[in-house]
Design an enzyme around this catalytic site. Structure first.
Site, mmCIF file in Angstrom:
data_model
loop_
_atom_site.group_PDB
_atom_site.id
_atom_site.type_symbol
_atom_site.label_atom_id
_atom_site.label_comp_id
_atom_site.label_asym_id
_atom_site.label_seq_id
_atom_site.Cartn_x
_atom_site.Cartn_y
_atom_site.Cartn_z
ATOM 1 N N ASP A 121 -7.535 5.249 7.279
ATOM 2 C CA ASP A 121 -8.376 4.050 7.226
ATOM 3 C C ASP A 121 -7.804 2.974 8.152
ATOM 4 O O ASP A 121 -7.747 1.797 7.784
ATOM 5 C CB ASP A 121 -8.477 3.541 5.789
ATOM 6 C CG ASP A 121 -9.625 2.536 5.615
ATOM 7 O OD1 ASP A 121 -10.602 2.623 6.388
ATOM 8 O OD2 ASP A 121 -9.535 1.679 4.732
ATOM 9 N N VAL A 165 -4.935 -9.477 -5.590
ATOM 10 C CA VAL A 165 -3.652 -9.524 -4.910
ATOM 11 C C VAL A 165 -2.988 -10.849 -5.239
ATOM 12 O O VAL A 165 -3.565 -11.917 -4.999
ATOM 13 C CB VAL A 165 -3.821 -9.382 -3.384
ATOM 14 C CG1 VAL A 165 -2.461 -9.300 -2.710
ATOM 15 C CG2 VAL A 165 -4.659 -8.159 -3.045
ATOM 16 N N LYS A 219 -0.328 -6.078 -6.172
ATOM 17 C CA LYS A 219 -1.743 -5.686 -6.139
ATOM 18 C C LYS A 219 -2.087 -5.017 -7.449
ATOM 19 O O LYS A 219 -1.521 -3.997 -7.812
ATOM 20 C CB LYS A 219 -1.994 -4.762 -4.963
ATOM 21 C CG LYS A 219 -1.567 -5.410 -3.664
ATOM 22 C CD LYS A 219 -2.035 -4.620 -2.469
ATOM 23 C CE LYS A 219 -1.673 -5.383 -1.200
ATOM 24 N NZ LYS A 219 -2.239 -4.776 -0.006
ATOM 25 N N GLY A 232 -10.911 -8.480 -4.274
ATOM 26 C CA GLY A 232 -12.033 -7.724 -3.722
ATOM 27 C C GLY A 232 -12.287 -6.516 -4.574
ATOM 28 O O GLY A 232 -11.382 -5.986 -5.218
#
Length: 868
Positions: free
Chosen positions: A124, A26, A41, A21
C-alpha cells in the site's frame, strides 16, 4: 474504546488526539518507562493472534527509513512518533524539484529493498504513507501492515484497513490509484507490486499530477488495467525508470528495487545518500490509519441492478479453511457456497462469517435449488441435498465414479453428470434416477445448466475430436432424430454458466472461458440461437482440469468468479519430516507424479484445455522431454524401459498404451474399452499390471493384465469390483498384497488384499484418505488425508505379516503436512507423490504463496458493448 487526554492505555499516558479515520484513532502518548513520546494507534476491535505474530515479525526488521514499532497490545500499536509533512502534502504544493525528488526516491527505495530482502511486501505504498522529517530524512509508514492485516477498504485514496480473522472473507482492494494490475485483479502479489507503486510515487513527485486519477475507485482500477501511462510530461531523465516500473505485465517489470537508479538517464544527477542503513529498534506501520471492521460492498450483493445502477468490482480472499474450488451463488444472491474435497462452506453475503456446512465432509460441485433453500452436491459416490439453513443431508442417487456437475429446474428436476460421461435425472423429492443420455466412446458430458424454460440445458462435451468438443445445447425431451449430443453452440473447452435475461433485456447470456478470459455470449432463448458477439467480462479466471468453470451468477445481475493466474505446482524432494531437500524443475502445471524405480526420472502429465501429454524429466541432467503428445497418467515397468499411460485411439476408444520410455518405437495397445481406463501399478517381477476401469454399471473396479509385455498379453482379469468405487491399487514389493482405495462403505478408505486371490481384506485407514503407496522395503504404507482447502497430511502405517497370511497394520504415524492444489478424484489415479530412495518423497507441492481469490462484479451485463 473511548479515550481522552489523561487516560492510560497499558503503561502509556494518553496526551492528545493526532487523528482518526475509519473506526480507529491515533493518539500522542507518553512512555514513562523510557521518557519518550510515542504514537498509539487504537483499533475498534481486537487483533487476531495471526496479526500480532506478523506484526512482531515485521518489527524485527531494522532500517532508518522505516517507522519503528515499539509495542503491540491487544487492540493497539505503539510506534515511533514521526514529525513532518507527508509526501502527499508536499506534492500538493507543486512538482518536487528533480534533485529533491530523486533524493526522496532513494530513501524510499532503500526502505523497500530492506523489506524485500526479508520477503516483506508493503502492498500500500503511496505519498500519504511517506513522511518527510524537518531534517529531510524520509520515513515510510504503514509498512507491512497490509500484509499483516490482509484486507483493506476500497476507496480511491483510502488508508483504512481491517484484520481478517480465521475463516472470514475480507476485501482486498487497497488504495485503488496505486495498485499494480495483478493486485487489482486479486492475483498473487509480490515485491513487484511495490515497484509499480514506487513508479507512481516518483511520477507524482516529478509532475505534481496523479497518474491514475479518477472520480471513483472503480474508474481508477479500470484505468490501471486498460490505459497505458502517459510519461511525456515527466522529465526525460526519469522516463526509462518509470516505463520499467509501470509495466502492466509484472514479468517485464523492474525486478529489484535496488536497481532503480541504473534506469535513470546516463547523465543522471547525483542522488543524495540516505541516512545510515543501520538504526535502532524494529518497525511497522505508522501514519494516520484506522483498523476498520467493515463489510464494505457486501450490501451490493443484496441489491438488484436497478437499485444501484453501477458496475462494482470487488475481491474476496478465499478463506484458508474453505480452500479453492467450486462456487455456487444462490439465485436470490444472499448466500455463497464454496469448497472442494473437504467440507462445504457457506456465507451470508451481508455477514463477514463463513461457516462449514454441518454434515458435509468431502463435498464437491455444489449447486442451488431455484428457491435458494437447498444445496445439492456430490459426496462419497452419491448425489445429495442439504437444507441451506441446516439439517441432515439426503442422498438421492448413486454415482458412477465422481460427480460431473448438476442443475436444478423449477419443476424440481435435478439433472447431473458423473464420470461415466452420461447424464441422469431425478426428482428433488426423491425417486428413481433415470438416464437421459447413454455413455459411449467419445461422449463425456459435464456441468449441465438449465435454461429458463427448465427443459433445455447447456453442457460441456469433452472429446479429443475438435469438431465435437465444446459447449452444447440439449433437451430433456430430444427432438426425433436429433443427435444424442444435441447441438453444438461454442467450440470452447469450458464449463458454462447460464444467465437469464434481465428486466428490459431480450437476451440471456452464456458465460464461458476462452483461454483464461471469461466471455459472455448473448443468447436468444426463443430461437435457441446465439445472438451478437461475445464480449470479455473478466481476465485470469480459473478453471479445473476437467473444464469446470469457477464462476456463478445470481438473478440480480451479480457475478462471482475465482482467479488464480497460471496456477502452478512445484515438484520437490522432501525428507521424512517434510523438509524440502531440493526443487525439481520449474514450477508449472503438472499432475500424476510417477518416479522411475531407480529414482532418476520422473514422469508427469502436463497440458491445458483438456489436452494432456506425458513428459519425462531426467533428475540427473535436469532436462525434460515429451514422451506422448496425448495421454494421462504414467506407470513405469520395473526395468524402467517402458511406460504405460491412458489415451484414446483413432476410433476414440479408451486405451491403455505401453510405450518405450526412450521415446522410440510405436505405442502398443494393451487393452481397449468404452469405459475410462487408468493404470495404477506394475508388479516388481513385471508379470502383472494393475489398472482401474470406470464402468457405468459397476462403478470403478480394479483389474490386472497378466504378462503385459509379451507379444500377446494375457486377457484382463477382474481383481476387485463392488457396488462402490475402487482404485489407486498398488502392489507390495514382494507382490503378495495389493493396497487400494475404496468408498464401498460410504467413506474414503484404504485396504489391503492378498494377490491374486483377493480373498479377505485388512483396513489401513479411513475418512478422507487417499493414495496408498508402499515404502521400497514393503514395511510401511504411506498415504495422505485431506485437512482443509489445499492442506494435506502425509502419514505412514507399519505393515507386517499377521495370522492366516493377512497383514497386520500398525497405528498410523504423522510424517508432515504439505500444500498442493485440490487433487483429482481418486478414480483417476493421478498421484501427488512418489516414494523416493532413501526414505524420501518426490511431491507435487503448491507453488502459490496465496490461495485463489473470489471476485465480485455487480451489474456485470453493463460491460457489454453498446448495441449497434
Amino acid at each position: 474504546m473511548s479515550l481522552a487526554p489523561g487516560d492510560r492505555l497499558g503503561p502509556y499516558e494518553i496526551t492528545a488526539l493526532l487523528g482518526q479515520g475509519g473506526m480507529g484513532e491515533v493518539w500522542r502518548a507518553r512512555d514513562p518507562r523510557l521518557n519518550r513520546d510515542v504514537a498509539v494507534k487504537v483499533s475498534a476491535q481486537q487483533f487476531s493472534d495471526r496479526f500480532e505474530r506478523e506484526a512482531r515479525a515485521i518489527a524485527a526488521l531494522n532500517h532508518p527509513n522505516i517507522c519503528t514499532l515499539f509495542d503491540v497490545g491487544p487492540n493497539y500499536l505503539v510506534m515511533e512518533l514521526v514529525d513532518g509533512a507527508t509526501l502527499s502534502e508536499r506534492i500538493a504544493q507543486g512538482p518536487v524539484p528533480l534533485d529533491e525528488a530523486l533524493g526522496i526516491a532513494k530513501q524510499i527505495a532503500d526502505a523497500l529493498e530492506a523489506a524485500h530482502e526479508k520477503s516483506i511486501v508493503h502492498r500500500d505504498l503511496k505519498p500519504a504513507n511517506i513522511k518527510i522529517k524537518p531534517d529531510g530524512s524520509v520515513k515510510v509508514l504503514d509498512f507491512g501492515l497490509a500484509k499483516a492485516g490482509e484486507a483493506m477498504e476500497m476507496s480511491t485514496d483510502s488508508p483504512t484497513m481491517m484484520p481478517v480473522q480465521g475463516t472470514q472473507f475480507g476485501m482486498i482492494l487497497g488504495t485503488a490509484g496505486y495498485m499494480a494490475p495483478e493486485q487489482a485483479r486479486g492475483q498473487t502479489v509480490d515485491k513487484r507490486a511495490d515497484i509499480w507503486a514506487f513508479g507512481i510515487v516518483v511520477y507524482e513527485m516529478v509532475t505534481g499530477k496523479r497518474l491514475f486519477d479518477a472520480p471513483t475507485a472503480t474508474d481508477s482500477l479500470a484505468a490501471i488495467l486498460t490505459k497505458a501511462p502517459d510519461l511525456t510530461i515527466a522529465p526525460v531523465k526519469t522516463r526509462r525508470l518509470l516505463a520499467r516500473c509501470l509495466e502492466k505485465d509484472s514479468r517485464k517489470r523492474l525486478r529489484d528495487i535496488g536497481d532503480w537508479a541504473d534506469l535513470l538517464d546516463a547523465d543522471r544527477l547525483n542522488v543524495p545518500a540516505s541516512p545510515s542503513r543501520f538504526g535502532f529498534g524494529g518497525w511497522i506501520a505508522a501514519g494516520i490509519f484506522a483498523l476498520a471492521a467493515i463489510t464494505l460492498a457486501f450490501v451490493h450483493f443484496r441489491q438488484t441492478p436497478s437499485s444501484t445502477g453501477q458496475t462494482l468490482r470487488a475481491t474476496i480472499p478465499t478463506p484458508e479453511s474453505a480452500g479453492p474450488g467450486f462456487l455456487a451463488l444462490s439465485p436470490d444472491g444472499k448466500n455463497l457456497v464454496v469448497g472442494n474435497t473437504g467440507p462445504l462452506f457457506i456465507r451470508a453475503l451481508d455477514s463477514p462469517q463463513v461457516k462449514p456446512i454441518a454434515g458435509t465432509t468431502a463435498g464437491r460441485s455444489p449447486f442451488w435449488s431455484p428457491d435458494s433453500k437447498t444445496i445439492a452436491y456430490f459426496e462419497a459416490g452419491k448425489l445429495k441435498t442439504i437444507p441451506a439453513a441446516g439439517g441432515p443431508p439426503q442422498p438421492l442417487c448413486d454415482l458412477n465414479g465422481f460427480g460431473g456437475g448438476g442443475t436444478w429446474n423449477s419443476d424440481g428436476v435435478i439433472l447431473f453428470g458423473d464420470s461415466s460421461g452420461a447424464f441422469k435425472q431425478v426428482k428433488a423429492s426423491g425417486g428413481e434416477c433415470t438416464p437421459l443420455t447413454k455413455s459411449a466412446p467419445g461422449f463425456i458430458g459435464t456441468y449441465p445448466a438449465f435454461l429458463a424454460d427448465g427443459k433445455h440445458f447447456l453442457y460441456m462435451l469433452i472429446d479429443d475430436d475438435d469438431a465435437k468438443r465444446g459447449v452444447w445445447l440439449n433437451s430433456l425431451s430430444p427432438e426425433s432424430g436429433a443427435d444424442r449430443r444435441g447441438r453444438r453452440l461454442l467450440a470452447d473447452y469450458s464449463g458454462v454458466v447460464y444467465s437469464p435475461p434481465q428486466p428490459g433485456s431480450r437476451y440471456s447470456h452464456l458465460l464461458f472461458l476462452r483461454d483464461t478470459t471469461l466471455f459472455a455470449q448473448p443468447f436468444d432463448d426463443r430461437s435457441l440461437q446465439l445472438a451478437g458477439d461475445p464480449f470479455p467480462v473478466a481476465e485470469h479466471v480459473s478453471q479445473g482440469s476437467d473444464g469446470q468453470l469457477d464462476a456463478a451468477i445470481d438473478l440480480n445481475g451479480n457475478l462471482v468468479f475465482a482467479t488464480n493466474v497460471d496456477r502452478e505446482s512445484q515438484l520437490a524432494l522432501l525428507d521424512r519430516s517434510g523438509k524440502v531437500i531440493s526443487k525439481v524443475g520449474p514450477s508449472q502445471g503438472q499432475t500424476a507424479v510417477a518416479l522411475s524405480p531407480d529414482g532418476t526420472t520422473v514422469a508427469t502429465t502436463k497440458g491445458q484445455s483438456g489436452r494432456t501429454g506425458i513428459w519425462l524429466r531426467n533428475l540427473l541432467r535436469d532436462s525434460e522431454s515429451r514422451l506422448a503428445d496425448r495421454g494421462f497418467g504414467s506407470v513405469w515397468s520395473p526395468d524402467e524401459k517402458n511406460i504405460v499411460y491412458s489415451g484414446r485411439d483413432d476410433a476414440h476408444a479408451n486405451v491403455l498404451f505401453v510405450k518405450d520410455a526412450s521415446g522410440g518405437g510405436r505405442d502398443v495397445a494393451l487393452v481397449k474399452s468404452a469405459n475410462a481406463l487408468r493404470a495404477s501399478d506394475w508388479s516388481r517381477d513385471g508379470r502383472f499390471l494393475l489398472y482401474t476401469e470406470i464402468d457405468p454399471k459397476t462403478n470403478a473396479d480394479i483389474w490386472y493384465i497378466p504378462d503385459p509385455l509379451r507379444p500377446t498379453p494375457g486377457k484382463p482379469v477382474l481383481f476387485l469390483g463392488t457396488k462402490g468405487a475402487e482404485s489407486q491399487a498398488q502392489f507390495s514389493p514382494d507382490g503378495h498384497w495389493v493396497a487400494y482405495w475404496s468408498n464401498e462403505s460410504g467413506k474414503s478408505e484404504i485396504y489391503i488384499r492378498p494377490f491374486p486371490s483377493g480373498a479377505g481384506q485388512t483396513r489401513v485407514a479411513s475418512d478422507l484418505v487417499r493414495e496408498p503407496r508402499w515404502s521400497p522395503d514393503g514395511k510401511e504404507i504411506y498415504y495422505w488425508i485431506s485437512l482443509v482447502g489445499a492442506a494435506h497430511r502425509m502419514l505412514a502405517a507399519s505393515v507386517k505379516p499377521g495370522r492366516d497370511g493377512m497383514p497386520e497394520v500398525g497405528v498410523p504415524q504423522t510424517l508432515f503436512d504439505f500444500r498442493t492444489a485440490p487433487p483429482a478424484v481418486a478414480t483417476v489415479n493421478a498421484y501427488l507423490y512418489s516414494p523416493a530412495p532413501g526414505g524420501r518423497f518426490l511431491m507435487n507441492l503448491d507453488a502459490e504463496s496465496a490461495p485463489p481469490t473470489i471476485n465480485l462484479i455487480t451489474n456485470w451485463q453493463k460491460l457489454a458493448p453498446p448495441s449497434k
